[in-house]
Design a protein around this motif. Structure first.
Motif, PDB file in Angstrom:
ATOM      1  N   UNK A  24       0.840  -1.194   0.000  1.00 53.34           N
ATOM      2  CA  UNK A  24       0.000   0.000   0.000  1.00 53.34           C
ATOM      3  C   UNK A  24       0.887   1.260   0.000  1.00 53.34           C
ATOM      4  N   UNK A  25       0.524   2.284  -0.773  1.00 51.09           N
ATOM      5  CA  UNK A  25       1.333   3.507  -0.793  1.00 51.09           C
ATOM      6  C   UNK A  25       1.531   4.104   0.602  1.00 51.09           C
ATOM      7  N   UNK A  26       0.535   3.951   1.487  1.00 48.67           N
ATOM      8  CA  UNK A  26       0.689   4.499   2.837  1.00 48.67           C
ATOM      9  C   UNK A  26       1.748   3.723   3.613  1.00 48.67           C
TER      10      UNK A  26
ATOM     11  N   UNK B 118     -11.866   2.004  -1.436  1.00 45.24           N
ATOM     12  CA  UNK B 118     -11.337   0.673  -1.750  1.00 45.24           C
ATOM     13  C   UNK B 118     -11.590  -0.307  -0.603  1.00 45.24           C
ATOM     14  N   UNK B 119     -11.785  -1.576  -0.954  1.00 48.78           N
ATOM     15  CA  UNK B 119     -12.006  -2.606   0.061  1.00 48.78           C
ATOM     16  C   UNK B 119     -10.727  -3.398   0.263  1.00 48.78           C
ATOM     17  N   UNK B 120     -10.600  -3.960   1.465  1.00 45.30           N
ATOM     18  CA  UNK B 120      -9.426  -4.779   1.768  1.00 45.30           C
ATOM     19  C   UNK B 120      -9.545  -6.109   1.034  1.00 45.30           C
ATOM     20  N   UNK B 121      -8.594  -6.349   0.110  1.00 47.38           N
ATOM     21  CA  UNK B 121      -8.646  -7.584  -0.684  1.00 47.38           C
ATOM     22  C   UNK B 121      -7.292  -8.274  -0.657  1.00 47.38           C
TER      23      UNK B 121
ATOM     24  N   UNK C  80      -4.586  -5.818   0.807  1.00 50.95           N
ATOM     25  CA  UNK C  80      -4.384  -4.384   0.658  1.00 50.95           C
ATOM     26  C   UNK C  80      -5.715  -3.751   0.284  1.00 50.95           C
ATOM     27  N   UNK C  81      -5.973  -2.547   0.820  1.00 56.79           N
ATOM     28  CA  UNK C  81      -7.148  -1.834   0.322  1.00 56.79           C
ATOM     29  C   UNK C  81      -6.665  -0.632  -0.476  1.00 56.79           C
ATOM     30  N   UNK C  82      -6.507  -0.852  -1.787  1.00 53.62           N
ATOM     31  CA  UNK C  82      -6.016   0.203  -2.666  1.00 53.62           C
ATOM     32  C   UNK C  82      -6.443  -0.121  -4.092  1.00 53.62           C
TER      33      UNK C  82
END
Lengths: 348, 333
Positions: B259-261, B316-319, B327-329
């Motif tokens: 994830x970018x974060x 976005x959902x956590x997948x 990741x949720x992105x």
């Protein structure tokens, strides 16, 4: 340590004892030795870190240098802009006042250090009014606008009040206020420890940019060792009011010579799951500065202590150029510092 | 293996006069038996509210509004039964028999959590007597044993000590002894080392790791310190503004963040190994105020990979993206 022309600040045998009073007559029954014979020097343009655990006297040292607290003994030699060396410890308050512009402070908690009832113009402009006597509001507005831009805030914000800003922005305001009078020495007491990680990096970068731009000298007090490693040229490690070790940053981190520094460095949690600690943590607690142990203050917790350590207080001695240690066994010990990834890989 | 705790779609909102604070806004994660799960995030990410929701300790004007908190409860005969903690009455008998017994908490501030007018011995014994059917003598013996186990010197004498007579490290040890009093299956540690020094922190982390191994407990460890997470967690949940950004085993999170974060967060911590004087990569902007949460992905205003028209319009959902990380992105959609 001997005198050198390039030092901006030289602290010699600084002591600050706080009396402990008891009973009806408030008799002095003992002293808290918050700062106990501390000597160090800072060159112009340098960043010196002061690290140690809570109660080690790092904040008291910083405040005593600014004469926010009066020292019990010792010298605080400061080189003024004119090139004279004055002893801040010996000056009366009225003679210190003109020197205040040269020494400023950045505080730890940006939520406590800004008056909620003053707007940013008044907060940042106050030193201009009080010390510089800049009576014209228009002039102050111009100067404050410049200062806000310098720290990366928009000048339009100057009419706002502190509550409208986030922690990182508030710390920028605190920095702008500290820079208002073009100081030469900035004492930063845990300037980023109240900030979130993502904001901490912004403030550290700003402080470094300002140092380059304005030629500032920093005394940086912190307990977060990875921040200190990143930011400081040299480090003083303090333990119960005394300097245990003092030297260039990478030597302190990777080749410490004092057992306490070594224990401190190996306790740093490193953001790398492959470097899980195999070292046993230091036993026991930091002793009280009101009732320190005999000899070397660290000996009850020190795994290398011998009989001499309990008896005699070690002196700070230069073990290699610019590297000072206060340990009886410094020359014979080889101590681990912060683990390096490649060393860990070899061990595994 | 079945998870011990499974949180699904948890939402905890605070209804204030100024508006609604969505402190936790759709959080999913699992905790397996014997696993140390680290929940990491900056202030306001909802990590503390998440675990307070699990313990049903959310106070007015806050409320768990949605979601499941499935816990594998074990009754006296050792039979296991899955119960949804979110459905329980927060003041009821059922949750009170679980809280402090099967699920224990180590709070952030041991100074604020001990009563200053009772001895620590009385307070640990109280926890034992509340949840176990034992005599006072037996409770005393258990308490001393627990204090001994957490490395308290002279445990018999320290039973008579008050919390303010102990140093920070010993106080935190006493707190850990109290939380272990009833052999919890899930231990929740809420920033247990934030207020203490680094050498003491190393002692407490070592102690928690040892105890976790001996008791084979599951642990949820909450912290904002990525260094601590790297040292203690098996599995990591990264949160930002009330949502889970990424989950995965600790090695994947640190060496292959997706994830970018997570990437930006890891880059922005000063590395001990970086050459001196290097500029730190930063995350632009600051954490939004809880009343002005961005629409869509909460991280988009600060994200380097922001896709206009996508990230700011839907959430976005956590997948799962592989068999380990989720990741949720929208980058991974």
């Amino acid at each position: 340590m001997h005198s050198n022309d390039s030092y901006l600040l030289e602290v010699k045998h600084l002591k600050k004892y706080f009396p402990i009073r008891e009973g009806f007559f408030r008799r002095v029954v003992g002293h808290v030795r918050a700062v106990d014979d501390v000597s160090f020097a800072i060159r112009e343009g340098e960043t010196l870190g002061l690290v140690g655990e809570s109660g080690c006297g790092k904040t008291t040292t910083a405040r005593t240098i600014l004469r926010a607290i009066d020292p019990t003994a010792g010298q605080i030699l400061f080189r003024t802009a004119q090139g004279d060396v004055v002893d801040l410890a010996a000056l009366p308050e009225k003679d210190i006042r003109p020197l205040r512009r040269d020494m400023q402070m950045i505080f730890q908690d940006p939520f406590a250090s800004l008056n909620p009832r003053m707007n940013i113009l008044d907060i940042v402009g106050e030193p201009l009014l009080v010390i510089d006597g800049m009576k014209s509001r228009k002039q102050r507005m111009e100067k404050v606008a410049q200062l806000l831009e310098l720290v990366g805030l928009r000048a339009e914000y100057m009419q706002r009040f502190p509550h409208a800003f986030s922690g990182g922005q508030r710390q920028r305001i605190v920095i702008a206020r500290a820079l208002a009078l073009n100081p030469r020495l900035v004492v930063a007491d845990e300037p980023v420890s109240a900030l979130d990680v993502s904001v901490q990096a912004q403030v550290l970068n700003l402080m470094r940019d300002l140092q380059e731009k304005l030629g500032l000298t920093y005394l940086f007090v912190a307990h977060d060792l990875s921040v200190v490693k990143h930011f400081c040229d040299r480090i003083n490690v303090m333990y119960v009011g005394k300097i245990a070790e003092s030297g260039p940053t990478s030597e302190i981190f990777f080749r410490p010579r004092h057992p306490y520094t070594s224990a401190l460095m190996s306790a740093v949690p490193i953001a790398n799951p492959r470097l899980r600690k195999t070292i046993t943590p230091l036993e026991g607690d930091v002793p009280s500065p009101a009732n320190p142990p005999s000899g070397c203050y660290f000996h009850p917790r020190c795994p290398y202590a011998t009989e001499v350590c309990a008896r005699e207080t070690p002196q700070l001695e230069e073990i290699s150029p610019g590297h000072f240690v206060s340990c009886h066994r410094a020359s014979e010990l080889t101590l681990p510092g912060v683990a390096r990834p490649e060393e860990q890989a070899l061990a595994a | 293996m079945e998870p011990l705790l499974s949180v699904r779609g948890l939402k905890t909102y605070f209804y204030l006069d100024e508006g609604t604070v969505k402190a936790v806004d759709g959080v999913d994660f699992d905790v397996f038996p014997g696993q140390i799960v680290g929940i990491v995030g900056e202030s306001g990410c909802g990590k503390s509210v998440t675990i307070k929701s699990v313990l049903r300790l959310i106070q007015n004007p806050g409320r768990v509004v949605e979601g499941e908190i499935l816990f594998r409860h074990q009754d006296e005969d050792g039979r296991e039964k899955t119960i949804d903690l979110a459905q329980l009455d927060p003041h009821g008998k059922a949750i009170r028999s679980i809280r402090g017994a099967e699920i224990a908490l180590i709070p952030q501030e041991p100074m604020a959590s001990f009563s200053p007018v009772h001895t620590i011995g009385d307070q640990i014994m109280e926890a034992v007597l509340l949840h176990q059917d034992v005599s006072k003598e037996e409770a005393r013996r258990i308490s001393i044993e627990r204090l001994h186990e957490v490395g308290m010197p002279n445990p018999e004498q320290r039973m008579k000590a008050y919390s303010w007579e102990l140093s920070g490290g010993l106080r935190q040890r006493a707190m850990i002894a109290m939380s272990l009093a009833c052999n919890p299956r899930l231990l929740i540690a809420d920033e247990p080392t934030t207020a203490i020094d680094v050498t003491t922190q190393a002692q407490v982390l070592r102690l928690l790791l040892d105890l976790q191994e001996q008791h084979n407990m599951a642990v949820i460890f909450i912290t904002h310190d990525l260094g601590v997470i790297a040292q203690i967690a098996d599995f990591v949940v990264v949160m930002y503004l009330g949502r889970v950004m990424e989950t995965g085993p600790v090695e994947d999170i640190f060496f292959h963040p997706q994830h970018p974060y997570t990437k930006a967060l890891l880059e922005s911590i000063p590395s001990i190994y970086a050459p001196a004087g290097e500029r730190l990569p930063t995350i632009e902007g600051s954490i939004p105020h809880p009343f002005s949460r961005p629409s869509g992905c909460p991280f988009y205003p600060r994200c380097k990979a922001f896709m206009p028209g996508v990230c700011n319009t839907s959430t976005p959902q956590l997948k799962p993206i592989n068999d380990r990380q989720a990741v949720s992105c929208f980058l991974y959609d």
